[in-house]
Design a protein around this motif. Sequence first.
Motif, PDB file in Angstrom:
ATOM      1  N   TYR A 334      -9.372   4.810   7.311  1.00 56.64           N
ATOM      2  CA  TYR A 334      -9.365   6.043   6.302  1.00 56.64           C
ATOM      3  C   TYR A 334      -9.810   7.189   6.862  1.00 56.64           C
ATOM      4  N   ASN A 363      -3.826   8.603   3.575  1.00 60.44           N
ATOM      5  CA  ASN A 363      -3.600   7.400   3.575  1.00 60.44           C
ATOM      6  C   ASN A 363      -4.948   6.403   3.828  1.00 60.44           C
ATOM      7  N   TYR A 364      -4.938   5.159   3.027  1.00 56.01           N
ATOM      8  CA  TYR A 364      -5.994   4.090   3.164  1.00 56.01           C
ATOM      9  C   TYR A 364      -5.409   2.923   3.486  1.00 56.01           C
ATOM     10  N   THR A 365      -5.620   2.440   4.555  1.00 57.06           N
ATOM     11  CA  THR A 365      -5.120   1.349   5.366  1.00 57.06           C
ATOM     12  C   THR A 365      -5.928   0.138   5.050  1.00 57.06           C
ATOM     13  N   SER A 376      -1.432  -5.648   7.678  1.00 59.88           N
ATOM     14  CA  SER A 376      -2.089  -4.434   7.004  1.00 59.88           C
ATOM     15  C   SER A 376      -1.032  -3.856   5.922  1.00 59.88           C
ATOM     16  N   VAL A 378      -0.829  -0.163   3.513  1.00 59.45           N
ATOM     17  CA  VAL A 378      -1.239   1.301   3.078  1.00 59.45           C
ATOM     18  C   VAL A 378      -0.969   1.527   1.839  1.00 59.45           C
ATOM     19  N   ARG A 380      -1.445   5.314  -0.629  1.00 62.09           N
ATOM     20  CA  ARG A 380      -1.628   6.813  -0.478  1.00 62.09           C
ATOM     21  C   ARG A 380      -2.529   7.233  -1.913  1.00 62.09           C
TER      22      ARG A 380
END
Length: 739
Positions: A334, A363-365, A376, A378, A380
């Motif tokens: 991120y 986006n935070y993965t 993974s 993602v 938002r």
Amino acid sequence: MWRVRAMFLILISSGKLLSNSCPIELSPSSVVVRFGDPVSVNCTTSLDEFEGMGWEATEGGTSSKREIKMVTWSVASLKTWSIQPICYVTMSDYVQCQQNLEVTVYKMPDTVSIWPSLTGPMEAGGLYQLQCDIRNIAPVRNLSLTWYRGNEIIHTETRDNDIATPQNESFNLPITPEKDDDGIQIQCEVQMNLGISGPQWTPIKSEPFDMVVYYPPSFISPLPEILDLAVDDKPILNCTADGNPQPYYRLVSSAGYVEATETKAVFRLSSPLLPGTYNCTAANRMGSATKVFIVQNPPKNITQLEDTELEVGSSSTLKCFSEANPPPIFHWDYYKTGNVEVTYVAGGSLLHIKKATDVNIGNYTCIVAYALKNISHVARVTVKGANSQCPIEITPERLVMPYGGQTSVTCGNSTEDASRNMIGVFWRVGQRVVNGAQWDVEKDTDWDLRAECIATFSGIGECSKRFDVTFYKTADNVLIHSMGHTGPMVANTEYQLQCDILNVAPVQNLTVSWYQDNDLNDDQGSLRVTGCPHQNMDCASQEIKSPVNVSSTIKVSLERNQHRAQFRCEAQLALEQQRPPPMMSHNLSLSVYYEPIINSTKLPSSVPVLSGYPVELVCEADGRPAPNIHWFSKKGVRVSSGNLTVTEAGVWTCNATNVVGFNIHEVVVVFKEDYLPLIAGFVAATVLVISVVFAFFYSIYYKNTKMRHYSLKNPKLNTQNGNVAHNSWDSPLPMTKLC
């Protein structure tokens, strides 16, 4: 023959032997003959008279001949390895010359073979030698040897040996075999280079030598192999390796369990095992190699991670959970800022956002890493009331530069957070990509240059910022002229002046100022593009970037007192960062013509004329150009002059004319009687009568009271003075009184 030979030796010793320009021709000039084959060569002289000619040779020699001009050296079977026949001619003065015949005797080799320095297989990386043996070949100096690896030439060599008799020759080739040389054939090839006149025979190759190379095992895919299995599956492990000699295999688990030792490369485990790591080792006498197999229960889908919307200043937590055996590793990708914190819990990870701002948008993965495999998901994050901005900064912010100039523009991070999160940066200039943060503008020649800096950040991904570039070019020339008119202008008439600005850019930054003499003109006109750079299109000035021709038009109306008025136009590129000097036209001097104006103050409308007294009428007129003046009367009389003398009544018209127009002035001449002579005569008569009357009365008075009578006879001068006496009061001059 021996007598001739003796004479030849005598001539040599006496220096009378000719070796240059010898009139002898050999056909052929040299011979190449196989050992034991026949050979013959003709010797011809061009002399008509000579003592004799012949051949000197250990085989096939001839005696001296006198009657013929050609002698032949011939041997039925040449078995001499080294021979040099000589053709000679003795000329009429017993001077002898000669020509040597070059003879090459050759023999093909009996055998050509290859032998290794050591028998048996070769080991990869070792030093070995191959030997090519050539038996019974002559002459060695004409020999060349070529080594082949398959069809590839790897080495060629010759020998420097002048021995003419057959010899045995050996050539050595040092080699260091590699894995790829296993099964390759090596050959040596013999070629005799006997020249153009010699026979062209096919090269002789040895039998191929098949190389056998031992090398240690290696896996086609040496990287660890991951097998995603359920717990009760029986895995099959393919452990095939390449090696010579054929390798044997051994499989060992991470727990120390030995599954099998066999020459087969495929292992089928006989019972289900707990997930783990297996090492497969392939070995032979040259070495060993190991490949890792990872048998695992992969992570399941990531759960509890969802898109989140926050208010500015609020806080929230993102959750990421997943199950796997062995337990996986969690980490986040991120846009890293100071108000974000990551913590780990059993089976998952938590990401805490505190007091959200615009930098938290993105986006935070969550990445779940298990052995060599990752999954993974993602989420938002949006922040209400905040706008996401691309965190890049371009220096300078805007560029204005002359076309063809040189400068550089740098794209960098706008904050420390951006510096930590930037992954990469590049420029897109038109259709071209410039890698890196710096862009050298001098390499771009597009007038309508569209450039943007594009950067990639963790969490944000790819974002861009447009960069404005303005190229400018000052005009090649600035010209001023009148439109649709040449020559002088007519006063109080409207005309148009045009200013042409040639080849200037950008037109949207161009301003044109008009000056009359040194004052700014009231009418500043408007700009228009006179030549569109795109065919079949109308150009809007705001859209044109490349140089164009521009014109500005104003309306002018001059008074008669504005003759020789000076007009000029000034073009200026009004740019933000750089303002080049203004571009000025030359001064346009305008001539002003106006119609004639008759000076009526000197020419009244009515003029009297007396009989006998002519009157001069003067007509003066102002105009440009200078007018032509003439008088005409209603009776049709015309006078081509501004001065007119009239003696009688009538109506006269003054006409002043030039190229602009005309003006007329009418004068009425009125006839009047002249009473002045009558009055003058009457006055004169009256004066005369009065004078006569006065004289009459005066004479009477004078006689009675004043007058005396004197005689001037014999006068004598008085010596006292010379005055004449009057009335006897003073009588210096003696007079005689008459009465």
